[in-house]
Design a protein around this motif. Sequence first.
Motif, PDB file in Angstrom:
ATOM      1  N   SER A   6       0.855  -1.204   0.000  1.00 31.35           N
ATOM      2  CA  SER A   6       0.000   0.000   0.000  1.00 31.35           C
ATOM      3  C   SER A   6       0.885   1.247   0.000  1.00 31.35           C
ATOM      4  CB  SER A   6      -0.899   0.008   1.243  1.00 31.35           C
ATOM      5  OG  SER A   6      -1.611  -1.191   1.362  1.00 31.35           O
ATOM      6  N   CYS A  65       2.042   4.850  -0.405  1.00 34.60           N
ATOM      7  CA  CYS A  65       1.302   6.124  -0.364  1.00 34.60           C
ATOM      8  C   CYS A  65       1.536   6.903  -1.659  1.00 34.60           C
ATOM      9  CB  CYS A  65       1.761   6.953   0.829  1.00 34.60           C
ATOM     10  SG  CYS A  65       1.111   8.641   0.796  1.00 34.60           S
ATOM     11  N   SER A 113     -11.091  11.892   2.090  1.00 35.78           N
ATOM     12  CA  SER A 113     -10.973  11.193   3.378  1.00 35.78           C
ATOM     13  C   SER A 113      -9.645  11.526   4.053  1.00 35.78           C
ATOM     14  CB  SER A 113     -11.040   9.678   3.172  1.00 35.78           C
ATOM     15  OG  SER A 113     -12.336   9.294   2.837  1.00 35.78           O
ATOM     16  N   CYS A 134      -6.160  10.914   6.348  1.00 37.76           N
ATOM     17  CA  CYS A 134      -5.127   9.869   6.367  1.00 37.76           C
ATOM     18  C   CYS A 134      -4.867   9.449   7.809  1.00 37.76           C
ATOM     19  CB  CYS A 134      -3.839  10.416   5.755  1.00 37.76           C
ATOM     20  SG  CYS A 134      -2.451   9.263   5.872  1.00 37.76           S
ATOM     21  N   TYR A 135      -4.717   8.144   8.043  1.00 43.93           N
ATOM     22  CA  TYR A 135      -4.367   7.633   9.375  1.00 43.93           C
ATOM     23  C   TYR A 135      -2.972   7.012   9.372  1.00 43.93           C
ATOM     24  CZ  TYR A 135      -9.333   8.279  10.201  1.00 43.93           C
ATOM     25  OH  TYR A 135     -10.582   8.826  10.315  1.00 43.93           O
ATOM     26  N   TYR A 136      -2.192   7.334   8.339  1.00 41.77           N
ATOM     27  CA  TYR A 136      -0.913   6.643   8.177  1.00 41.77           C
ATOM     28  C   TYR A 136       0.277   7.597   8.204  1.00 41.77           C
ATOM     29  CZ  TYR A 136      -4.280   3.174   6.672  1.00 41.77           C
ATOM     30  OH  TYR A 136      -5.358   2.336   6.615  1.00 41.77           O
ATOM     31  N   CYS A 168      -1.753   2.808  -1.793  1.00 45.75           N
ATOM     32  CA  CYS A 168      -2.758   3.370  -0.897  1.00 45.75           C
ATOM     33  C   CYS A 168      -3.310   4.613  -1.578  1.00 45.75           C
ATOM     34  CB  CYS A 168      -2.195   3.735   0.467  1.00 45.75           C
ATOM     35  SG  CYS A 168      -3.461   4.493   1.520  1.00 45.75           S
ATOM     36  N   ALA A 183      -6.366   5.839  -0.196  1.00 46.09           N
ATOM     37  CA  ALA A 183      -7.508   5.982   0.713  1.00 46.09           C
ATOM     38  C   ALA A 183      -7.995   7.418   0.847  1.00 46.09           C
ATOM     39  CB  ALA A 183      -7.139   5.422   2.086  1.00 46.09           C
ATOM     40  N   CYS A 184      -7.091   8.398   0.721  1.00 42.02           N
ATOM     41  CA  CYS A 184      -7.587   9.774   0.894  1.00 42.02           C
ATOM     42  C   CYS A 184      -8.405  10.226  -0.309  1.00 42.02           C
ATOM     43  CB  CYS A 184      -6.456  10.736   1.239  1.00 42.02           C
ATOM     44  SG  CYS A 184      -5.048  10.635   0.183  1.00 42.02           S
ATOM     45  N   TYR A 241      -9.711   2.167   3.259  1.00 43.72           N
ATOM     46  CA  TYR A 241      -8.403   2.070   3.915  1.00 43.72           C
ATOM     47  C   TYR A 241      -7.844   0.660   3.814  1.00 43.72           C
ATOM     48  CZ  TYR A 241      -9.571   6.656   5.675  1.00 43.72           C
ATOM     49  OH  TYR A 241      -9.901   7.991   5.757  1.00 43.72           O
ATOM     50  N   ILE A 278      -9.204   0.607  10.920  1.00 46.31           N
ATOM     51  CA  ILE A 278      -8.935   1.899  11.561  1.00 46.31           C
ATOM     52  C   ILE A 278      -9.555   1.878  12.942  1.00 46.31           C
ATOM     53  CG2 ILE A 278      -9.369   4.400  11.461  1.00 46.31           C
ATOM     54  CD1 ILE A 278      -7.347   3.392   9.408  1.00 46.31           C
TER      55      ILE A 278
END
Length: 517
Positions: free
Chosen positions: A288, A290, A434, A436-438, A487, A489-490, A495, A499
Motif C-alpha cells: 500500500s 502512499c 478522506s 489519512c491515518y498513516y 494506498c 484511501a484519501c 483504507y 482503523i
Amino acid sequence: MKVDDIGTFNCLPPTAYCPLLSATMSLQTRSKVFGGHMTPNDGGVGETAGDGFRDECGVFGIYGHDDAARLAYLGLYQLQHRGQESCGIVASDGLLRSERAMGLVSEVFDEERLNRLPGTAAIGHTRYSTAGEVSVREAQPFLIACKHGQVAVCHNGNLPFATEERKRLERDGAIFSSTSDTEVILHRIARSRAESVEEAVPEVLCETEGAFSMLFLTPDALIAVRDPRGFRPLALGQLDGAWVVASETCAFDLIGATYVRDVEPGEMIVVTRDGMRSTSPLPERRRSFCVFEHVYFSRPDSMVYGRSVNESRHKMGKRLAVEQPADADLVVPVPDSGVAAAIGYAAESGINFRFGLVRNHYVGRTFIEPKQSIRSFGVRLKLNPVRDLIQGRSVVLIDDSIVRGTTSKKIVRLVREAGAREVHVRISCPPTVSPCYYGVDTPDKEELIAARMSVEEVRRFIEADSLGYLSMEGMLEACGLPFDTSCVACWTGRYPTRISPVAETQYAREREPVPSD
Ligand code: SF4
C-alpha cells in the motif's frame, strides 16, 4: 533563531530492566518552553501547505562512518520539507548520545552541538506532528535504557492502534514521557523477553498495525524496518563503505551516497561491524505505497518507490492536460508543488508556461502565527501575482490538491484581482475526500471540501471559471503505481487496514478549526 529548547538523554549508562522506562527518559531531559518563531515553509503555498495536508516526518540513519553525526545533520537538512517542528540526532561511539530541539535542522545544530555527538553510527529525525503534542518531549529520536541496554528509535508513519495499546500499558504501570505513538513501541521492546533488541524489534512489530518506516540504534547496531504494506518510503544507500538509510534519496545526493535500492516492505536490515544483513520477519501484507508521496510530499529530486518523483509529476501534468483541457493563454503553477505538473500541462497543451505567481520564501508557516486575523492574510503574505503577465489573460492555475477550499479561493481571487480575464483551476490528483491515518496530517472528513460538495459546487466555492481534477487512473498511470499495490484511501475512503475508532475520534479532536474566509 534563538535555540531555547534542548532535550538530551546524554551519557545514559545501560541499566538493568527499568519498568519506569520513561521516568528515566524524563530525568535525563533538560527542556524549556519553545518560543514560537517563523520558519520557512518548504512545501507549496497551495492547499497542501496552507491549510490542508502536511508532511509527516523524515528519518536518516548511517552506520560505519567517522563523521556519522555530521552526515546525519546533512541528511536531515535535505529532509527538512518532511517536518519543520523539531529535529534530533542520536549518535553512537559505543555509548548513545542524543541532541534534540524544536526548530529547523540549520537552527538547532551547530558545531558545538555536533561535537557532542561522536561516533561512527547515527540516526536522525525531522518531525511534523501527525499524532501527539507539539513539544520537545515529542522530538525524536527517543533514547532509553532498558534491560537490553540503550536503544534509540525514530519513526516516519503512524500507528492507528497505539492509543489502545498505550492505555493497556498504562494499566500495567507504564509511565510515558510523550504522547507519541512511537514510545509505545519502545515500551514493548523494553518488556520483550527476547534476547536482544534485534530479536525484540520484529517480535513487537509483527503485532503492530499501521505505517512505520523505523530506525533503531543500539551501541553496536543500526536496524531499519519498513512495515509490510510499505506505506512510507525508506531508501538504502552506501557511502565509502558505510550504509545509509533515508526517507528520500535527496538525502543521499548531498552527502555523495549512492542509492542502492529501497528497504522492501516487511524487510528488516541490520548493520553491525560485521556488515549488513537483511531478513523479512514481518508477515506478508498487500502493499500500500502512499501515492501522495508522488503527488506532493516528496521532493521532486527524490526517487521514491524506485521512481523519479519529478517524472511522475510531469506525467501527471501531461495527463491532466489531456483529461482536463482548458482554453487559456497561460499555464501558471501554484508554487512550488504545482510546478512540475504545470510544466507537463504546458508541454502537452502547447499553452505558454509562466511563473505568474511569485512566492515569498521567507514567510513563516501560517499555523504558528498567533492570531486568526493574521492567518487570514496567509496567502497574500506568501504569494504575489505578476500583474503584467496576468492582466487581461485567461489563466489555467495548476495545483496538487484542494483540501478545505479556502486557500484555493484566495489564490483564485488574487489572480482575478491582478486582472485575469478567466481563471481555470486544474488539480493533479482526484478530489480528496478522506483523512489519512498513516502518518500524514490532514483535516477530518467534514473539513474536506470534496467530501461534502460536487466538483461543480467546489468550483463555485473557489470562484473559478472552470475546475478539473486528474482521474485516479491517470494519476496512478503517471506515477507508474498499480492500483492494487497503492494506498489511495484519501481519494476513495477505502483504507488498506482496520482503523481504530479511538484513533478516529482522537483524530477529529486534534484537528484545527476550519479557518473562516
Ligand atoms: Fe497516503 Fe492518502 Fe494513503 Fe495517507 S491515506 S497513506 S496520504 S494515500
